[in-house]
Design a protein around this motif. Structure first.
Motif, PDB file in Angstrom:
ATOM      1  N   LYS A   1       0.834  -1.201   0.000  1.00  0.00           N
ATOM      2  CA  LYS A   1       0.000   0.000   0.000  1.00  0.00           C
ATOM      3  C   LYS A   1       0.864   1.244   0.000  1.00  0.00           C
ATOM      4  O   LYS A   1       0.644   2.177  -0.739  1.00  0.00           O
ATOM      5  CB  LYS A   1      -0.916  -0.010   1.233  1.00  0.00           C
ATOM      6  CG  LYS A   1      -2.037   0.999   1.140  1.00  0.00           C
ATOM      7  CD  LYS A   1      -2.804   1.083   2.435  1.00  0.00           C
ATOM      8  CE  LYS A   1      -2.413   2.344   3.144  1.00  0.00           C
ATOM      9  NZ  LYS A   1      -2.623   2.318   4.563  1.00  0.00           N
ATOM     10  N   GLN A   2       1.894   1.224   0.795  1.00  0.00           N
ATOM     11  CA  GLN A   2       2.761   2.400   0.842  1.00  0.00           C
ATOM     12  C   GLN A   2       3.463   2.614  -0.487  1.00  0.00           C
ATOM     13  O   GLN A   2       3.661   3.737  -0.916  1.00  0.00           O
ATOM     14  CB  GLN A   2       3.781   2.239   1.964  1.00  0.00           C
ATOM     15  CG  GLN A   2       3.212   2.648   3.308  1.00  0.00           C
ATOM     16  CD  GLN A   2       4.128   2.257   4.436  1.00  0.00           C
ATOM     17  OE1 GLN A   2       4.329   1.068   4.653  1.00  0.00           O
ATOM     18  NE2 GLN A   2       4.668   3.223   5.115  1.00  0.00           N
TER      19      GLN A   2
ATOM     20  N   LEU B   1       2.297   1.927  -3.361  1.00  0.00           N
ATOM     21  CA  LEU B   1       1.317   2.489  -4.294  1.00  0.00           C
ATOM     22  C   LEU B   1       1.138   3.981  -4.065  1.00  0.00           C
ATOM     23  O   LEU B   1       0.908   4.746  -4.977  1.00  0.00           O
ATOM     24  CB  LEU B   1      -0.023   1.773  -4.111  1.00  0.00           C
ATOM     25  CG  LEU B   1      -0.040   0.335  -4.598  1.00  0.00           C
ATOM     26  CD1 LEU B   1      -1.313  -0.346  -4.139  1.00  0.00           C
ATOM     27  CD2 LEU B   1       0.096   0.270  -6.093  1.00  0.00           C
ATOM     28  N   ILE B   2       1.272   4.379  -2.835  1.00  0.00           N
ATOM     29  CA  ILE B   2       1.063   5.782  -2.502  1.00  0.00           C
ATOM     30  C   ILE B   2       2.006   6.668  -3.291  1.00  0.00           C
ATOM     31  O   ILE B   2       1.653   7.725  -3.768  1.00  0.00           O
ATOM     32  CB  ILE B   2       1.276   5.999  -0.983  1.00  0.00           C
ATOM     33  CG1 ILE B   2       0.121   5.390  -0.225  1.00  0.00           C
ATOM     34  CG2 ILE B   2       1.394   7.472  -0.656  1.00  0.00           C
ATOM     35  CD1 ILE B   2       0.386   5.223   1.232  1.00  0.00           C
TER      36      ILE B   2
ATOM     37  N   MET C   1     -11.389  -2.542   1.913  1.00  0.00           N
ATOM     38  CA  MET C   1     -10.198  -2.790   2.707  1.00  0.00           C
ATOM     39  C   MET C   1     -10.550  -3.199   4.135  1.00  0.00           C
ATOM     40  O   MET C   1      -9.684  -3.308   4.981  1.00  0.00           O
ATOM     41  CB  MET C   1      -9.314  -1.540   2.760  1.00  0.00           C
ATOM     42  CG  MET C   1      -8.815  -1.093   1.407  1.00  0.00           C
ATOM     43  SD  MET C   1      -7.683  -2.264   0.637  1.00  0.00           S
ATOM     44  CE  MET C   1      -6.172  -1.868   1.520  1.00  0.00           C
TER      45      MET C   1
ATOM     46  N   CYS D   1     -12.735   3.198  -3.286  1.00  0.00           N
ATOM     47  CA  CYS D   1     -11.330   3.357  -3.669  1.00  0.00           C
ATOM     48  C   CYS D   1     -10.469   2.393  -2.868  1.00  0.00           C
ATOM     49  O   CYS D   1     -10.460   2.423  -1.644  1.00  0.00           O
ATOM     50  CB  CYS D   1     -10.852   4.779  -3.425  1.00  0.00           C
ATOM     51  SG  CYS D   1      -9.123   4.993  -3.923  1.00  0.00           S
TER      52      CYS D   1
ATOM     53  N   VAL E   1      -7.297   2.298  -2.533  1.00  0.00           N
ATOM     54  CA  VAL E   1      -6.033   2.824  -2.000  1.00  0.00           C
ATOM     55  C   VAL E   1      -6.228   4.134  -1.249  1.00  0.00           C
ATOM     56  O   VAL E   1      -5.281   4.853  -0.995  1.00  0.00           O
ATOM     57  CB  VAL E   1      -4.991   3.025  -3.119  1.00  0.00           C
ATOM     58  CG1 VAL E   1      -4.604   1.693  -3.729  1.00  0.00           C
ATOM     59  CG2 VAL E   1      -5.518   3.966  -4.198  1.00  0.00           C
ATOM     60  N   TRP E   2      -7.445   4.449  -0.913  1.00  0.00           N
ATOM     61  CA  TRP E   2      -7.751   5.704  -0.225  1.00  0.00           C
ATOM     62  C   TRP E   2      -7.210   6.936  -0.966  1.00  0.00           C
ATOM     63  O   TRP E   2      -6.731   7.882  -0.355  1.00  0.00           O
ATOM     64  CB  TRP E   2      -7.212   5.700   1.218  1.00  0.00           C
ATOM     65  CG  TRP E   2      -8.019   4.840   2.112  1.00  0.00           C
ATOM     66  CD1 TRP E   2      -9.287   5.043   2.513  1.00  0.00           C
ATOM     67  CD2 TRP E   2      -7.612   3.634   2.727  1.00  0.00           C
ATOM     68  NE1 TRP E   2      -9.704   4.036   3.329  1.00  0.00           N
ATOM     69  CE2 TRP E   2      -8.683   3.167   3.475  1.00  0.00           C
ATOM     70  CE3 TRP E   2      -6.416   2.897   2.696  1.00  0.00           C
ATOM     71  CZ2 TRP E   2      -8.619   1.979   4.203  1.00  0.00           C
ATOM     72  CZ3 TRP E   2      -6.340   1.720   3.421  1.00  0.00           C
ATOM     73  CH2 TRP E   2      -7.442   1.273   4.161  1.00  0.00           C
TER      74      TRP E   2
ATOM     75  N   ARG F   1      -1.718   9.114  -5.019  1.00  0.00           N
ATOM     76  CA  ARG F   1      -2.152   7.818  -4.521  1.00  0.00           C
ATOM     77  C   ARG F   1      -2.932   7.035  -5.568  1.00  0.00           C
ATOM     78  O   ARG F   1      -2.976   5.822  -5.542  1.00  0.00           O
ATOM     79  CB  ARG F   1      -3.089   8.009  -3.330  1.00  0.00           C
ATOM     80  CG  ARG F   1      -2.376   8.072  -2.042  1.00  0.00           C
ATOM     81  CD  ARG F   1      -3.362   7.901  -0.910  1.00  0.00           C
ATOM     82  NE  ARG F   1      -2.619   7.784   0.317  1.00  0.00           N
ATOM     83  CZ  ARG F   1      -3.148   7.461   1.474  1.00  0.00           C
ATOM     84  NH1 ARG F   1      -4.425   7.226   1.563  1.00  0.00           N
ATOM     85  NH2 ARG F   1      -2.402   7.370   2.535  1.00  0.00           N
ATOM     86  N   CYS F   2      -3.573   7.759  -6.449  1.00  0.00           N
ATOM     87  CA  CYS F   2      -4.522   7.122  -7.369  1.00  0.00           C
ATOM     88  C   CYS F   2      -3.823   6.139  -8.289  1.00  0.00           C
ATOM     89  O   CYS F   2      -2.772   6.427  -8.846  1.00  0.00           O
ATOM     90  CB  CYS F   2      -5.212   8.211  -8.203  1.00  0.00           C
ATOM     91  SG  CYS F   2      -6.344   7.541  -9.417  1.00  0.00           S
ATOM     92  N   ILE F   3      -4.406   4.965  -8.413  1.00  0.00           N
ATOM     93  CA  ILE F   3      -3.835   3.969  -9.310  1.00  0.00           C
ATOM     94  C   ILE F   3      -4.732   3.727 -10.510  1.00  0.00           C
ATOM     95  O   ILE F   3      -4.477   2.843 -11.317  1.00  0.00           O
ATOM     96  CB  ILE F   3      -3.567   2.648  -8.573  1.00  0.00           C
ATOM     97  CG1 ILE F   3      -4.858   2.148  -7.931  1.00  0.00           C
ATOM     98  CG2 ILE F   3      -2.485   2.840  -7.533  1.00  0.00           C
ATOM     99  CD1 ILE F   3      -4.771   0.726  -7.435  1.00  0.00           C
TER     100      ILE F   3
END
Lengths: 733, 186, 278
Positions: B14-15, B17-18, C18, C112, C114-115, C131-133
């Motif tokens: 997750k990090q 990806l950030i 999540m 979302c 990944v927030w 952050r967006c993927i």
């Protein structure tokens, strides 16, 4: 307008004099460096925003803007909250000023023609070589003509006096000129300056074709008033729009009324007749006025049952309009757009003006209010040269008596004049044509020498908004960034030539800055001028209340003069009616090089980037075409192609076509896109005013068999056309 | 891929990806590589070498020996986003008389004489998607050396903190400053 | 539409993919703090598009070339939707500005993975670009269709890039972007107010769209500030106020004031579910 005090308004070019700037959004290699200024410009720190008050265009669009600059780059244009015309608000075109400033296809260096005129073959020159060439031609010239757009203030004064000094004249070209409305105001109100429309305090507005929320005269000023008109005071104002093609203003009207092209005057008189016959306004108001323009008998010839057929408006509808308008006073009637662009346009305008006299709204709050006369030291806004006048000049040139030199600045008559006038050929007879502008256009494409001019954000100037906001206003223009090209301002070019060639006749100023300052000193006398100058630049100009003249009490006109409109054809060979219109973004086509404006959806059709033709479903069915089909529209004077847009608001038999596309010059986003409807118009004029009767052309339509998807943002099929779902409406007030 | 991330327990996917999104379009396969980079940045942190400067400006002399306050030269620091580097003119206030015989000052003099800016090598830089404004930090009483280290003792200024997201967040958390993404990300 | 209202209610403390509970608006604590919002008076709006271009200029929105429009991938954080009513000669065009509604109970936030999109404590629906993927789940979830995906990298031919606003990130290919209520302007005012040691004044923050609107149809405000003019307006015009597609239970931060049409033929209870724009 709380933002004003917070923002740092900076005066003059002090901040621009610094050596280097840090570039915030530049290539990565630059980001690894921090440049230090050699001299720290006062108040200018890297990343710090500075706001400059100036104007968005050379012309007297009336809007004053504040431009946000960071690190010497213009970032955003916003309305100047202090300025009385636009009061901090802006329209689409003013916002796009930064994009034309940084347009990649801007003219950067002088160019000299190599190939045939209009063939777009040029070679680059250095400025001294360009100026030498111009000086040489000017020194040999016996006469010159200076053709500009609608400029005002010092710039107009220099253009006019320069032309006179060189044995010529200053011609002002406006694509859809305001000549007819100006003449209507002169004859109908006895006023020299355009009146102030007190929209904010009106309870009803009856507009014959004037698209005042979109492009007509001073739309931002009118928009500010419109918000108040609707929800700013106790009684919600009512808007009645009468026109053959639904404009943006028509779309916002409470009552939109279709009228046959050119019959607006007859309808206005019919409304007047109902007001008189039903006693909707006190007879004291109108008896004298009506007597002076022909009397009740003349008016009775326009009773609803007599004009219903002719205008296409049902009898009851005419009565309803009269009652609604007369019973919601104060209010006013105006005319513009197609109503004035018919061959009987001036009569249509004066018939509408009669309604103002009848309901007693002339010179009253909520009606038409007089604008102050200009002080003697202020150069009045240049009035556009009428179409008839310009076409007449073109004929003279064609017949072998052209001036020796033409200087063209920010005007594009080769694009806007109908092909039938042969204006390009006429310009071709002039031995030497100099074009000055920021980006190529059709007229510059026909020039022998093209000189790049500075953008409005890079130069000094002043202007007089027209129509004024019921105040005496002079707007000031100052450079907000250093010039990004080698361009020079129009005023500076003329002053340089003038001093070189006719030093004894030249004015005392060497540059536009000197001229603007000197004129400001003359207009704003008294006190310490240095201090005042700083104040003026901070505020974007100066204004105050001034003595206002009174209007005449009745129109200088006679009801029996109302003529039937004439058209380019009897309607047999060309059965359909073409109504060209200015879109909110593209306008007359001057700024179509700009991708923001190209991509701005037309509010009615939501179309972008192209030329379309609005068609009633029944008209389309008769032609066996549907949305996106490419059709050829033929008039007696030309033809062009457009994509079909089926509009439920379009009248059967009427073709609404946007102006602005169909250029062959002007950069990547403008060239070879859509069609120019103006080129195919019949060269008919408005009787008594000389304007182009651009709504008097008839046409026929032939399907080409091609289909091109229309670039619209609307959703089709419009599954959510259940409008109540999204836009909730109520009837109570 | 799996064994790579296993080596780096502190950095979750997750990090990774950030950081990926805006400037580096992230492919699934790239996540591990990025994670390593991230880990190195976060853990290593300190040892960014000092870049070579066009003029060998010595902070230890100015801020150290002469004890000139930081904001005397970096004038924007208390009121705006950028702390700003001083103009050549400002340097010349003193150096038109101080140490004029030094070869480095003569370099400065040359910029002044030829009216050319000095292109200093940037030492601290945050990514384009981050908005950093000096002023609120100064107003909150954060000392310059908290982020920039003991500049007064540095002959050549170098970056001493990672200034990565976790670094900022740690400090924000300790000081109950905003942890809203939108405070720093633009 | 009682079923959808129930659905919305049940979503009020929805569980994200999540496995974390997404707090509702009330839990985040809006009633006390700032909640940025907007009042849109449809009776003032003329559809003139001034807001649209102001937004493009302020927020570094990529040029909407013709091809993008044809593909229906043009990006307009605020757009004017036009609806037709009736046929000639009684046809009416109706305009409504549609932008991110900054919903208190936003469907986009819960999906979302990944927030990258979340609700901050000032009532903003925030999109964190880095952050967006690019899953586009949020865009699919948005009933207002105001989230735009970047299918291409934006291009500004030199020297057009000079105009770019340094306060706003340029979005690259592969991520979602949307209206931020000009968060950079909110931040600027907040920093200025803090520097000057004072509170933000009512009406001091203005997004680009509201700033330009000639008729003042768009008015930005703190919905929780009873002193703010728009809040008072919404109060005074309670009979005209509504929220867009309110039966979805999204708790929008934008209050619309109804268009007044003296000649409208109204149908009672016309809130039927319909397809959305785009």
């Amino acid at each position: 307008m709380s933002g004003l005090g917070r923002r740092r308004f900076l005066v003059g070019s002090a901040a621009l004099a610094g050596g280097a700037t840090v570039v915030a959004c530049a290539a990565p290699e630059r980001e690894s460096q921090v440049q230090s200024f050699v001299l720290q410009p006062e108040l200018s720190l890297p990343g710090q925003e500075l706001w400059f008050a100036t104007t968005c265009a050379h012309s007297s669009c009336g809007n004053s803007v504040v431009v946000r600059t960071i690190d010497g780059r213009a970032k955003k244009v916003e309305g100047n909250p202090a300025f009385p015309v636009n009061q901090g608000k802006l329209n689409v075109r003013s916002q796009a000023g930064v994009q034309s400033l940084y347009h990649p296809d801007r003219l950067t260096v002088p160019r000299r023609r190599r190939g045939l005129r209009g063939a777009n073959e040029f070679e680059d020159l250095e400025w001294p070589a360009g100026l030498d060439l111009l000086t040489e031609k000017m020194s040999e010239a016996r006469s010159v003509v200076v053709i500009t757009g609608p400029i005002s203030g010092t710039r107009a004064r220099i253009a006019r006096d320069f032309a006179t000094a060189f044995g010529g004249e200053h011609v002002v070209y406006e694509t859809l000129e305001s000549t007819v409305w100006r003449k209507t105001v002169q004859d109908g109100l006895g006023a020299r300056r355009l009146p102030y429309l007190d929209i904010a305090n009106a309870h009803s507005i009856l507009s014959f074709g004037a698209d005042f929320l979109s492009t007509w005269l001073s739309p931002t000023q009118y928009g500010v008033g419109y918000g108040e008109f609707r929800q700013g005071h106790g009684e919600r104002g009512r808007l009645i729009q009468v026109e053959p093609r639904m404009s943006l203003t028509g779309a916002n009207a409470d009552s939109w009324v279709y009228v046959h092209p050119g019959q607006e005057g007859a309808l206005a008189l019919s409304i007047a007749q109902v007001i008189a016959a039903e006693g909707l306004a006190p007879p004291d108001n109108w008896f004298n006025v009506v007597s002076q323009v022909g009397g009740l008998d003349a008016l009775n010839a326009y009773a609803p049952d007599r004009v219903s057929q002719r205008t296409g408006v049902p009898v009851e509808r005419i009565q309803e309009i009269a009652r609604e308008f007369a019973s919601h006073q104060p209010g006013f009637a105006i005319a513009g757009g197609p109503a004035l662009a018919s061959t009987n346009g001036l009569d249509n305008g004066l018939a509408a003006m009669l309604l103002n006299h009848m309901v007693g709204s002339v010179g009253q709050p909520g009606g038409l209010l007089p604008n102050p006369d200009l002080r003697s030291s202020v150069t009045p806004p240049t009035e556009p040269t009428s179409f008839a006048d310009l076409a007449g000049r073109g004929n003279t040139w064609l017949e072998g008596d052209p001036p020796d030199v033409a200087i063209v600045f920010e005007a594009d008559p080769v694009y806007g004049m109908p092909d039938a006038t042969r204006f390009a050929d006429a310009l071709g007879k002039i031995p030497f044509v100099v074009g000055i502008g920021t980006i190529m256009n059709e007229t510059l494409g026909h020039a022998d020498l093209v000189l790049p001019s500075t953008h409005a954000f890079e130069e000094w100037g002043d202007y007089v908004p027209d129509p004024a906001p019921r105040q005496h206003v002079v707007g000031l223009q100052q450079p907000v960034v250093r010039p990004t090209t080698s361009g020079r301002s129009f005023g500076d070019i003329l002053l340089t030539l003038w001093h070189d060639l006719r030093p004894n006749l030249a004015p005392p100023w060497d540059t536009m800055r000197d001229a603007v300052r000197a004129n400001a000193a003359e207009v704003f006398r008294g006190g310490d001028f240095e201090e005042r100058w700083v104040e003026l630049l901070k505020n974007g100009g100066g204004w105050n209340d001034d003595w206002a003249p009174e209007f005449r009490s009745s129109p200088n006109w006679h009801i029996n003069l109302l003529a039937e409109p004439a058209f380019s054809d009897n309607g047999v060979e060309f059965p359909l009616h073409v109504i060209p219109f200015e879109g909110v973004a593209l306008g007359g086509g001057d700024e179509t090089a700009n991708p923001w404006l190209q991509a701005t959806p037309d509010p009615i059709s939501t179309a972008t980037w192209t030329t379309w033709v609005e068609m009633n479903p029944s008209t389309a069915a008769a032609l066996n075409v549907s949305r996106g089909d490419v059709v050829r529209i033929e008039t007696a004077h030309g033809e062009f192609e457009a994509g079909v847009y089926i509009s439920p608001a379009a009248a059967p038999g009427v073709l609404g076509v946007p102006i602005g596309q169909g250029h062959t010059f002007g950069g990547r986003w403008r060239e070879d896109r859509g069609s120019n409807v103006l080129a195919s118009l019949a060269p008919l004029t408005v009787a008594g005013a000389g304007g182009l009767a651009w709504a008097a052309t008839r046409a026929r339509v032939r399907p080409t068999g091609d289909y091109r998807q229309l670039p619209t943002i609307e959703v089709l099929p419009n599954a959510r056309n259940d409008v109540e779902e999204v836009i909730v409406q109520i009837t109570n007030e | 891929m799996q064994h790579l991330t296993a080596l780096l327990p502190r950095v979750t996917l997750k990090q990774a990806l950030i950081v990926g999104g805006a400037t580096t379009p992230l492919l699934a396969g790239g996540a591990g590589v990025l994670a390593i980079l991230l880990y190195l940045m976060a853990a290593g942190g300190t040892a960014t070498p000092a870049p070579e400067q066009p003029i060998a400006f010595d902070h230890s002399v100015h801020a150290g020996d002469a004890a000139i306050p930081c904001e005397f030269c970096h004038r924007g620091v208390g009121s705006q986003a950028a702390a700003t580097v001083p103009s050549v003119e400002q340097c010349m206030f003193c150096h038109s008389v101080v140490k004029t015989d030094s070869p480095q000052i003569q370099l400065l003099q040359a910029h002044w004489d030829t009216n050319t800016p000095v292109n200093w090598a940037r030492v601290h830089r945050v990514p384009d998607h981050v908005r950093f404004v000096h002023a609120p930090h100064i107003q909150a009483g954060v000392a310059c050396e908290t982020c920039h280290g003991d500049v007064a003792s540095m002959e050549e200024v170098k970056q001493v903190r990672s200034l990565a997201m976790g670094d900022c967040q740690g400090c924000h958390r300790e000081n109950s400053a905003s942890l809203d993404c939108a405070t720093c990300h633009k | 539409m009682s079923s959808s209202a129930n659905e919305a209610a049940s979503r009020a403390s929805a569980v994200s993919s999540m496995g974390q509970t997404i707090p509702t608006d009330a839990e985040v604590g809006h009633p006390e703090g700032v909640r940025w919002g907007m009042v849109v008076d449809l009776d003032r709006c003329t559809g003139c598009q001034a807001c649209v271009v102001a937004c493009q200029a302020e927020n570094n929105i990529a040029l909407n070339e013709e091809q993008r429009v044809l593909e229906r991938r043009a990006k307009t954080w605020i757009r004017i939707e036009r609806y037709w009513e009736g046929e000639f000669p009684n046809a009416k065009a109706r305009f409504i500005p549609v932008l991110c509604q900054h919903c208190g109970n936003a469907p986009c936030e819960t999906v979302c993975p990944v927030w990258a999109t979340y609700h901050n404590n000032e009532g903003l629906n925030v999109q964190v670009y880095n952050r967006c993927i690019g899953t586009r789940f949020c865009a699919n979830g948005c009933p207002y269709s105001v989230r735009y995906f970047n299918f291409w990298n934006p291009e500004w031919p030199e020297p057009m890039n000079n105009q770019l606003n340094p306060d706003v990130t340029v979005r690259t290919k592969g991520i979602i972007e949307k209206c931020t209520f000009c968060i950079q302007r909110i931040n600027r005012v907040q920093v200025t107010a803090k520097t000057e040691g004072r509170e933000i004044r009512s009406g001091e923050v203005q997004p680009a769209c509201a700033q330009s609107c000639p008729t003042s149809a768009l008015v930005f405000c703190d919905l929780n500030d009873p002193e703010s003019a728009p809040a008072q307006l919404a109060e005074a015009e309670a009979g005209r106020s509504y929220t867009l597609l309110e039966h979805f239970g999204t708790d929008p931060g934008i209050i619309y004031l109804k268009k007044v049409d003296p000649h409208a033929e109204l149908e009672e209870d016309s809130h039927a579910p319909v397809e959305t724009h785009a």
